[in-house]
Scaffold this motif. Structure first.
Motif, short mmCIF file in Angstrom:
data_model
loop_
_atom_site.label_atom_id
_atom_site.label_comp_id
_atom_site.label_asym_id
_atom_site.label_seq_id
_atom_site.Cartn_x
_atom_site.Cartn_y
_atom_site.Cartn_z
N GLN A 1 0.86 -1.19 0.00
CA GLN A 1 0.00 0.00 0.00
C GLN A 1 0.89 1.23 0.00
OE1 GLN A 1 -3.67 0.40 2.27
NE2 GLN A 1 -3.02 -1.31 3.55
N HIS A 2 2.03 1.08 0.69
CA HIS A 2 3.04 2.13 0.71
C HIS A 2 4.13 1.74 -0.27
CE1 HIS A 2 1.42 2.97 4.98
NE2 HIS A 2 0.84 3.76 4.11
N GLY A 3 4.33 2.56 -1.29
CA GLY A 3 5.19 2.20 -2.40
C GLY A 3 6.64 1.96 -2.05
N ASN A 4 7.11 2.53 -0.94
CA ASN A 4 8.53 2.38 -0.58
C ASN A 4 8.77 1.20 0.38
OD1 ASN A 4 7.19 3.62 1.55
ND2 ASN A 4 8.90 4.93 2.13
N GLU A 5 7.81 0.28 0.42
CA GLU A 5 7.94 -0.87 1.34
C GLU A 5 7.90 -2.16 0.52
OE1 GLU A 5 4.90 -0.17 4.33
OE2 GLU A 5 5.62 1.85 4.69
N GLN A 6 8.95 -2.39 -0.25
CA GLN A 6 8.84 -3.37 -1.34
C GLN A 6 9.28 -4.79 -1.03
OE1 GLN A 6 9.45 -2.04 -5.35
NE2 GLN A 6 9.77 -4.14 -6.08
N THR B 1 8.22 5.85 -3.05
CA THR B 1 7.61 6.68 -2.02
C THR B 1 6.38 6.02 -1.42
OG1 THR B 1 6.67 8.85 -1.48
CG2 THR B 1 6.23 7.99 -3.68
N ARG B 2 6.08 6.39 -0.19
CA ARG B 2 4.94 5.88 0.56
C ARG B 2 3.60 6.16 -0.15
NH1 ARG B 2 3.98 5.06 6.12
NH2 ARG B 2 1.94 5.69 6.87
N TYR B 3 3.51 7.35 -0.73
CA TYR B 3 2.21 7.88 -1.19
C TYR B 3 1.88 7.46 -2.61
CZ TYR B 3 3.35 10.55 2.92
OH TYR B 3 3.72 10.90 4.19
N LEU C 1 0.87 -6.25 4.83
CA LEU C 1 2.33 -6.27 4.99
C LEU C 1 2.95 -4.91 4.70
CD1 LEU C 1 2.16 -9.60 3.25
CD2 LEU C 1 3.58 -9.45 5.30
N HIS C 2 3.77 -4.46 5.63
CA HIS C 2 4.41 -3.14 5.57
C HIS C 2 5.87 -3.21 5.99
CE1 HIS C 2 0.77 -0.49 5.16
NE2 HIS C 2 0.18 -1.62 5.53
N HIS C 3 6.54 -2.05 5.91
CA HIS C 3 7.86 -1.89 6.50
C HIS C 3 7.86 -0.69 7.44
CE1 HIS C 3 10.61 -4.60 4.18
NE2 HIS C 3 9.58 -4.61 3.35
N GLN C 4 8.60 -0.80 8.54
CA GLN C 4 8.74 0.30 9.49
C GLN C 4 10.18 0.81 9.45
OE1 GLN C 4 7.61 -1.66 13.16
NE2 GLN C 4 9.65 -2.53 13.47
ZN ZN Z 1 3.42 0.90 5.38
#
Ligand code: ZN
Length: 345
Positions: free
Chosen positions: A97-102, A160-162, A200-203
């Motif tokens: 969902q957040h583009g920079n979390e690949q 990027t996230r957005y 699924l995301h990245h922090q």
């Molecule tokens: Zn995220």
């Protein structure tokens, strides 16, 4: 299995040229710094992802590939389906969902390949699997209507996230204004009888639990409006993931500290559809303007492996029904992750 992984890690240098995403750092955990090289060229581009999925669909009899809509910039959004029997329990995995979390997407692509091999034979007879990889391809490709000049990664693109309009898709699950969120809700959430979902995301890179940097963090829905049974299902899903990741030796998970807003999928989707949701935040983003959030590619190996472990363990626990008797008491003692202080923060 464990022995094989150790051998792989030892042979890392040799494998690097053949399979750069897989080779290095499987076996290395979060206490390995890993910020030596940050280069985005190693990641699948959107069009590489599209052709990868099309190839897998051609190869795999049980897999169906569907286009569920288009991004702001007109990129097709994909849904991967394994759905042999609509009566079976169904799990949805959502990435990027957040583009920079690949790396979550990289792991999902590997997992899709695994589903086509003998190793997973029979599993899809008892569970339906839906995968939406890269919900935000415009953000992932840096094809956005705002500047990414300050982003720190090198390589042929920024991530990027957005989405292209600068909107955070994971704050759009109530109003569903963006085409990406609309596609997910109209053509996946409302169309299938889904029991479980892992988002699924990245922090950032600096979170720790019990004094050690974490490889990721997890959390169930925390809105007061969630049905208690749905919440219990989320906690069971989390228990499966925690046990599988924690037992790898390199996996070390904390409890994510998250809010109650239903604009976030973890909360909103649990309430709107009665789906047991779990948020999984992997360590370190692929790109960002804030350097301490970004993690170099030497950590790709274990983080991709962590994604595969998560998908594989939950699919199997749902297929054999063991998820239903899973003990959720670990949640009562799992410490919330904290941010480690460092000189430059
Ligand atoms: Zn995220």
């Amino acid at each position: 299995m464990k022995k094989q992984m150790i051998t792989l890690a030892a042979a890392g240098a040799l494998l690097l040229s053949a399979a750069p995403l897989q080779a290095d750092a499987v076996g290395n955990g979060p206490n390995y710094g890993g910020n030596e090289t940050i280069n985005t060229s190693i990641l699948h581009t959107y069009s590489e992802l599209a052709s990868y999925l099309q190839k897998q669909e051609a190869k795999q009899q049980d897999m169906e590939l569907e286009v569920i809509g288009q991004s702001v910039k007109g990129r097709d959004l994909y849904l991967v389906k394994y759905m042999k029997n609509p009566e079976n329990p169904t799990i949805l995995f959502l990435t990027q969902q957040h583009g920079n979390e690949q790396l979550t997407t990289e792991g999902a692509l590997e997992f899709i390949k695994h589903l086509g091999t003998g190793k997973m034979k029979g599993v899809t007879d008892n569970v339906n699997i839906l995968i939406v990889p890269m919900l935000n391809p415009d953000g992932a490709m840096g094809d956005v209507d705002f500047s990414l000049d300050d982003y720190v990664a090198s390589g042929d693109r920024h991530l990027t996230r957005y989405n292209a309009l600068g909107v955070d898709l994971n704050r759009d699950h109530v109003t569903k204004i963006q085409p990406e969120t609309q596609a997910l809700h109209s053509n996946v959430m409302q169309k299938y009888d889904i029991d479980y979902m892992i988002d699924l995301h990245h922090q950032g890179t600096r979170s720790e639990r019990d004094g050690e940097l974490v490889s990721g963090s997890i959390l169930y829905p925390t809105t007061p409006n969630v049905d208690p049974e749905v919440l219990e299902g989320s906690k069971k899903l989390g228990a499966v993931v925690f046990d599988a990741v924690d037992s790898t030796g390199w996996g070390h998970l904390g409890k994510y500290v998250g809010g109650t807003a239903e604009t976030i999928s973890r909360n909103g989707i649990a309430v709107e559809y009665g789906i047991s949701t779990l948020l999984f935040e992997m360590r370190g983003m692929s790109d960002h303007e804030y350097e301490p959030y970004v993690l170099g590619q030497k950590s790709n190996g274990y983080l991709i492996k962590q994604t595969i472990t998560t998908l594989d363990s939950t699919v199997r626990a749902i297929a054999d029904g063991s998820i239903e008797t899973k003990d959720t008491s670990f949640w009562d003692t799992l410490a919330e992750q904290r941010n480690r202080q460092s000189e430059d923060e």
